[in-house]
Design a protein around this motif. Structure first.
Motif, PDB file in Angstrom:
ATOM      1  N   LEU A 213     -17.027 -36.006 -37.522  1.00 26.68           N
ATOM      2  CA  LEU A 213     -16.268 -35.057 -37.421  1.00 26.68           C
ATOM      3  C   LEU A 213     -16.790 -33.220 -37.344  1.00 26.68           C
ATOM      4  N   LEU A 214     -17.017 -32.651 -36.414  1.00 30.78           N
ATOM      5  CA  LEU A 214     -17.120 -30.897 -36.726  1.00 30.78           C
ATOM      6  C   LEU A 214     -16.297 -30.669 -36.506  1.00 30.78           C
ATOM      7  N   HIS A 215     -16.373 -29.258 -37.681  1.00 30.20           N
ATOM      8  CA  HIS A 215     -15.732 -27.923 -38.206  1.00 30.20           C
ATOM      9  C   HIS A 215     -16.622 -27.030 -38.289  1.00 30.20           C
ATOM     10  N   GLY A 216     -16.021 -25.970 -38.221  1.00 26.62           N
ATOM     11  CA  GLY A 216     -16.080 -24.874 -38.593  1.00 26.62           C
ATOM     12  C   GLY A 216     -15.856 -24.191 -39.637  1.00 26.62           C
ATOM     13  N   MET A 217     -16.207 -23.123 -40.110  1.00 24.86           N
ATOM     14  CA  MET A 217     -16.368 -22.919 -41.648  1.00 24.86           C
ATOM     15  C   MET A 217     -15.087 -22.105 -41.501  1.00 24.86           C
ATOM     16  N   ARG A 218     -15.265 -21.455 -40.483  1.00 26.66           N
ATOM     17  CA  ARG A 218     -14.676 -19.866 -39.932  1.00 26.66           C
ATOM     18  C   ARG A 218     -13.276 -20.180 -39.415  1.00 26.66           C
ATOM     19  N   ASP A 219     -12.594 -21.458 -39.562  1.00 25.72           N
ATOM     20  CA  ASP A 219     -11.992 -21.940 -38.320  1.00 25.72           C
ATOM     21  C   ASP A 219     -10.277 -21.016 -39.570  1.00 25.72           C
ATOM     22  N   GLU A 220      -9.960 -20.088 -38.327  1.00 22.56           N
ATOM     23  CA  GLU A 220      -8.663 -19.546 -38.645  1.00 22.56           C
ATOM     24  C   GLU A 220      -7.491 -20.448 -38.964  1.00 22.56           C
ATOM     25  N   GLU A 221      -7.425 -21.736 -38.204  1.00 27.77           N
ATOM     26  CA  GLU A 221      -6.218 -22.495 -37.994  1.00 27.77           C
ATOM     27  C   GLU A 221      -6.151 -24.020 -39.228  1.00 27.77           C
ATOM     28  N   VAL A 222      -7.489 -24.516 -39.096  1.00 28.50           N
ATOM     29  CA  VAL A 222      -7.638 -25.378 -39.290  1.00 28.50           C
ATOM     30  C   VAL A 222      -8.323 -25.489 -40.645  1.00 28.50           C
ATOM     31  N   PRO A 223      -8.211 -25.598 -42.188  1.00 24.63           N
ATOM     32  CA  PRO A 223      -8.860 -25.672 -43.160  1.00 24.63           C
ATOM     33  C   PRO A 223     -10.078 -26.617 -43.253  1.00 24.63           C
ATOM     34  N   TYR A 224     -11.546 -26.533 -43.039  1.00 22.59           N
ATOM     35  CA  TYR A 224     -12.806 -27.060 -43.148  1.00 22.59           C
ATOM     36  C   TYR A 224     -12.247 -28.505 -43.731  1.00 22.59           C
ATOM     37  N   SER A 225     -11.598 -28.052 -45.206  1.00 21.72           N
ATOM     38  CA  SER A 225     -11.565 -29.467 -45.909  1.00 21.72           C
ATOM     39  C   SER A 225     -10.676 -30.202 -45.059  1.00 21.72           C
ATOM     40  N   THR A 226      -9.784 -30.454 -44.379  1.00 19.91           N
ATOM     41  CA  THR A 226      -8.996 -31.044 -43.065  1.00 19.91           C
ATOM     42  C   THR A 226     -10.414 -32.417 -43.493  1.00 19.91           C
ATOM     43  N   ALA A 227     -11.431 -32.010 -42.561  1.00 20.46           N
ATOM     44  CA  ALA A 227     -12.042 -32.947 -41.815  1.00 20.46           C
ATOM     45  C   ALA A 227     -12.464 -33.757 -43.007  1.00 20.46           C
ATOM     46  N   LEU A 228     -12.732 -32.807 -44.476  1.00 16.42           N
ATOM     47  CA  LEU A 228     -13.269 -34.114 -45.274  1.00 16.42           C
ATOM     48  C   LEU A 228     -12.616 -34.918 -45.758  1.00 16.42           C
ATOM     49  N   SER A 229     -11.433 -34.501 -45.759  1.00 14.54           N
ATOM     50  CA  SER A 229     -10.291 -35.787 -45.773  1.00 14.54           C
ATOM     51  C   SER A 229      -9.924 -35.997 -45.158  1.00 14.54           C
ATOM     52  N   LEU A 230      -9.570 -35.951 -44.250  1.00 14.75           N
ATOM     53  CA  LEU A 230     -10.076 -37.489 -43.041  1.00 14.75           C
ATOM     54  C   LEU A 230     -11.214 -38.310 -43.172  1.00 14.75           C
ATOM     55  N   ALA A 231     -12.121 -37.922 -42.793  1.00 15.17           N
ATOM     56  CA  ALA A 231     -13.267 -38.699 -43.404  1.00 15.17           C
ATOM     57  C   ALA A 231     -12.949 -39.486 -44.611  1.00 15.17           C
ATOM     58  N   ASP A 232     -12.486 -38.934 -45.231  1.00 15.85           N
ATOM     59  CA  ASP A 232     -12.158 -40.135 -47.197  1.00 15.85           C
ATOM     60  C   ASP A 232     -11.303 -41.098 -46.931  1.00 15.85           C
ATOM     61  N   VAL A 233     -10.612 -40.739 -45.944  1.00 13.98           N
ATOM     62  CA  VAL A 233      -9.303 -41.915 -45.650  1.00 13.98           C
ATOM     63  C   VAL A 233      -9.622 -42.945 -44.633  1.00 13.98           C
ATOM     64  N   ILE A 234     -10.843 -42.737 -43.863  1.00 16.22           N
ATOM     65  CA  ILE A 234     -11.270 -43.439 -42.622  1.00 16.22           C
ATOM     66  C   ILE A 234     -12.397 -44.760 -43.323  1.00 16.22           C
ATOM     67  N   SER A 235     -12.006 -45.827 -43.255  1.00 19.86           N
ATOM     68  CA  SER A 235     -12.043 -47.577 -43.667  1.00 19.86           C
ATOM     69  C   SER A 235     -13.788 -47.150 -43.386  1.00 19.86           C
ATOM     70  N   GLY A 236     -14.387 -47.116 -42.789  1.00 16.03           N
ATOM     71  CA  GLY A 236     -15.333 -47.061 -42.010  1.00 16.03           C
ATOM     72  C   GLY A 236     -16.193 -46.560 -43.093  1.00 16.03           C
ATOM     73  N   SER A 237     -17.960 -47.511 -42.690  1.00 11.46           N
ATOM     74  CA  SER A 237     -19.047 -46.091 -43.861  1.00 11.46           C
ATOM     75  C   SER A 237     -19.439 -45.226 -42.295  1.00 11.46           C
ATOM     76  N   ASP A 238     -19.682 -45.999 -41.469  1.00 10.00           N
ATOM     77  CA  ASP A 238     -20.441 -44.369 -40.480  1.00 10.00           C
ATOM     78  C   ASP A 238     -19.409 -42.956 -40.091  1.00 10.00           C
ATOM     79  N   VAL A 239     -19.376 -42.950 -40.699  1.00  8.09           N
ATOM     80  CA  VAL A 239     -18.558 -41.448 -40.788  1.00  8.09           C
ATOM     81  C   VAL A 239     -19.589 -40.428 -41.071  1.00  8.09           C
ATOM     82  N   VAL A 240     -20.080 -39.036 -40.097  1.00  3.50           N
ATOM     83  CA  VAL A 240     -20.234 -37.852 -40.105  1.00  3.50           C
ATOM     84  C   VAL A 240     -19.574 -36.549 -40.307  1.00  3.50           C
ATOM     85  N   VAL A 241     -19.768 -35.710 -41.178  1.00  5.87           N
ATOM     86  CA  VAL A 241     -18.567 -35.060 -40.755  1.00  5.87           C
ATOM     87  C   VAL A 241     -20.525 -33.965 -41.113  1.00  5.87           C
TER      88      VAL A 241
END
Length: 170
Positions: free
Chosen positions: A101-129
């Motif tokens: 998951l790649l995300h910009g910290m200056r994203d004006e549309e989607v907060p970058y915390s969304t990438a962290l939330s998405l990583a948290d709900v994915i069941s697999g362990s091979d997840v990199v933000v």
């Protein structure tokens, strides 16, 4: 055959839905400024009651999003609700292939915390933000493109194997 699915914005949401629904087809996912659940979290939650009522009663309503006017339909909202993934809870999104998951910290549309939330709900362990300090929603700087290439390469490295015992293997 399996594929690495790459999606940006809403395409990132769709890529994760595909990976969960069809694991036999997906060997990896790369999400670029993915915005899962945006219909509820970023759109519906910001609308006035009048706009919400108009969408649900009339089937469609034009809203202003920045400098642009968009038609928002009841079917978009309902389909979004049928496909929410961030509410599945920790490990509730059944994806067990490599995810980047790649995300910009200056994203004006989607907060970058969304990438962290998405990583948290994915069941697999091979997840990199990967967060880009100055990246915007479009991730359109040369450094962002290089990170995208690296993410796709990394997924391939983790899913492609070669049988080097045979000269015809690769």
């Amino acid at each position: 055959k399996k594929f690495v699915v790459v999606g940006a914005g809403v395409g990132g949401w769709i890529a994760h839905l595909i990976a969960e629904d069809s694991p036999h087809l997906v060997s990896g996912v790369v999400g670029l400024a993915a915005d899962p659940d945006f219909t509820e979290d970023l759109l519906w939650s910001t609308l006035s009651e009048s706009d919400k009522n108009s969408i649900m009663e009339n089937g469609v309503h034009e809203i202003q999003w920045g400098d642009v006017s968009y038609p928002i339909s009841r079917s978009l909202i309902e389909d979004g609700r049928d496909n929410l993934i961030l509410r599945k809870g920790k490990g509730g999104l059944e994806i067990n292939c490599p995810v980047r998951l790649l995300h910009g910290m200056r994203d004006e549309e989607v907060p970058y915390s969304t990438a962290l939330s998405l990583a948290d709900v994915i069941s697999g362990s091979d997840v990199v933000v990967t967060l880009s300090k100055y990246g915007r929603h479009q991730l359109d700087e040369e450094e962002d493109f290089e990170r995208m290439r690296q993410a796709v390469d990394d997924v391939f490295r983790n899913v492609v194997s070669y049988d080097l015992r045979s000269p015809a293997s690769g």
